[in-house]
Design a protein around this motif. Structure first.
Motif, PDB file in Angstrom:
ATOM      1  N   MET A 193       0.839  -1.195   0.000  1.00  7.13           N
ATOM      2  CA  MET A 193       0.000   0.000   0.000  1.00  7.13           C
ATOM      3  C   MET A 193       0.878   1.251   0.000  1.00  7.13           C
ATOM      4  O   MET A 193       0.520   2.275  -0.584  1.00  7.13           O
ATOM      5  N   GLY A 194       2.048   1.173   0.616  1.00  5.59           N
ATOM      6  CA  GLY A 194       2.982   2.291   0.611  1.00  5.59           C
ATOM      7  C   GLY A 194       3.426   2.671  -0.789  1.00  5.59           C
ATOM      8  O   GLY A 194       3.791   3.820  -1.048  1.00  5.59           O
ATOM      9  N   GLY A 195       3.394   1.726  -1.727  1.00  7.91           N
ATOM     10  CA  GLY A 195       3.702   2.047  -3.118  1.00  7.91           C
ATOM     11  C   GLY A 195       2.668   2.969  -3.721  1.00  7.91           C
ATOM     12  O   GLY A 195       2.993   3.897  -4.459  1.00  7.91           O
ATOM     13  N   SER A 207       6.514  -4.296  -4.684  1.00  8.72           N
ATOM     14  CA  SER A 207       5.186  -4.947  -4.726  1.00  8.72           C
ATOM     15  C   SER A 207       4.061  -3.929  -4.547  1.00  8.72           C
ATOM     16  O   SER A 207       3.227  -4.058  -3.654  1.00  8.72           O
ATOM     17  N   PRO A 208       4.023  -2.894  -5.381  1.00  4.44           N
ATOM     18  CA  PRO A 208       3.019  -1.841  -5.193  1.00  4.44           C
ATOM     19  C   PRO A 208       1.600  -2.354  -5.403  1.00  4.44           C
ATOM     20  O   PRO A 208       1.308  -2.997  -6.399  1.00  4.44           O
ATOM     21  N   ALA A 209       0.743  -2.084  -4.458  1.00  6.71           N
ATOM     22  CA  ALA A 209      -0.627  -2.618  -4.454  1.00  6.71           C
ATOM     23  C   ALA A 209      -1.588  -1.685  -5.184  1.00  6.71           C
ATOM     24  O   ALA A 209      -2.534  -1.163  -4.613  1.00  6.71           O
ATOM     25  N   TYR A 210      -1.337  -1.472  -6.444  1.00  5.45           N
ATOM     26  CA  TYR A 210      -2.178  -0.586  -7.253  1.00  5.45           C
ATOM     27  C   TYR A 210      -3.255  -1.398  -7.957  1.00  5.45           C
ATOM     28  O   TYR A 210      -2.956  -2.205  -8.828  1.00  5.45           O
ATOM     29  N   PHE A 262      -8.401  -0.894   4.133  1.00  9.58           N
ATOM     30  CA  PHE A 262      -7.138  -0.971   3.410  1.00  9.58           C
ATOM     31  C   PHE A 262      -7.399  -0.913   1.900  1.00  9.58           C
ATOM     32  O   PHE A 262      -6.809  -0.102   1.185  1.00  9.58           O
ATOM     33  N   ALA A 263      -8.317  -1.754   1.410  1.00  7.44           N
ATOM     34  CA  ALA A 263      -8.648  -1.789  -0.018  1.00  7.44           C
ATOM     35  C   ALA A 263      -9.257  -0.467  -0.487  1.00  7.44           C
ATOM     36  O   ALA A 263      -8.968   0.011  -1.581  1.00  7.44           O
ATOM     37  N   LEU A 321      -0.517 -11.930  -3.496  1.00  7.28           N
ATOM     38  CA  LEU A 321      -1.393 -10.928  -2.903  1.00  7.28           C
ATOM     39  C   LEU A 321      -1.555  -9.755  -3.865  1.00  7.28           C
ATOM     40  O   LEU A 321      -2.647  -9.269  -4.093  1.00  7.28           O
ATOM     41  N   VAL A 322      -0.448  -9.294  -4.417  1.00  5.35           N
ATOM     42  CA  VAL A 322      -0.482  -8.201  -5.390  1.00  5.35           C
ATOM     43  C   VAL A 322      -0.116  -8.785  -6.744  1.00  5.35           C
ATOM     44  O   VAL A 322       0.967  -9.327  -6.926  1.00  5.35           O
ATOM     45  N   LYS A 323      -1.028  -8.668  -7.659  1.00  4.66           N
ATOM     46  CA  LYS A 323      -0.818  -9.250  -8.981  1.00  4.66           C
ATOM     47  C   LYS A 323       0.192  -8.423  -9.786  1.00  4.66           C
ATOM     48  O   LYS A 323       0.333  -7.223  -9.586  1.00  4.66           O
TER      49      LYS A 323
END
Length: 186
Positions: free
Chosen positions: A53-55, A74-77, A112-113, A140-142
């Motif tokens: 999420m920090g990404g 691993s940016p969760a975008y 979070f989402a 978790l992060v695609k």
């Protein structure tokens, strides 16, 4: 990395660790901008490293403040796989998220989402020199998450590196990641 910088700031986001602020989009934005503004008074240039999420927070930050270099781990975008949460590097090993988070914590996952979604909507271009590191075993992060961000980078100095045998969690403690990040930032 400490020898590269005069000041390194790490912090707990609202709702995490010792930070008692409510975990919501506005508090996250205010909190991160406050940290940046305090640093900007003393530092001429600021590099930002964001994980998961920090990404997304780092990408939001670079859209409203100057960031010299950006490292995204691993940016969760946009693309999160919350149905199956994998710790193992093996594709055969699946851990259901419900075994990791008791029911009372599901609301935290939904917040979070939502924060990721809200912040993702606030930028469409990435300006700084950017390095994106993603583990091929991150379930978790695609991969599409990092690929979409990579397409947004307008700077010619951009790198996308996929790391074998790295997942969403061990990427943080990888000597390879530390070395690649160091080489990018110098």
């Amino acid at each position: 990395m400490r020898n590269l910088y005069d000041w390194i700031e790490t912090s707990d986001l609202p709702g995490h660790g010792m930070n008692q602020l409510k975990f919501n989009t506005q508090n996250v934005k205010d909190y991160i901008l406050n940290i940046y503004d305090r640093m900007a008074v003393k530092c001429d240039e600021i590099d930002v490293i964001g994980y998961s999420m920090g990404g997304v927070i780092a990408c939001y930050l670079q859209s409203v403040r100057y960031v010299r270099k950006l490292v995204l781990l691993s940016p969760a975008y946009r693309y999160l796989n919350l149905k199956n949460y994998h710790f193992s590097s093996s594709k055969k090993t699946k851990t259901n998220i419900s075994t990791l988070f008791p029911r009372k914590n599901y609301m935290h996952i939904f917040r979070f989402a939502k924060i990721i979604s809200d912040l993702s909507d606030e930028f469409s271009v990435i300006y700084p020199e950017t390095l994106i590191l993603w583990g091929t075993d991150d379930y978790l992060v695609k991969e599409d998450s990092g690929r979409l961000l990579y397409q947004m980078i307008r700077n010619r100095n951009k790198r996308w590196i996929q790391l074998k045998n790295h997942n969403h969690f061990n990427i943080l403690h990888s000597n390879t990641v530390i070395q690649l990040t160091y080489e990018f930032l110098v």
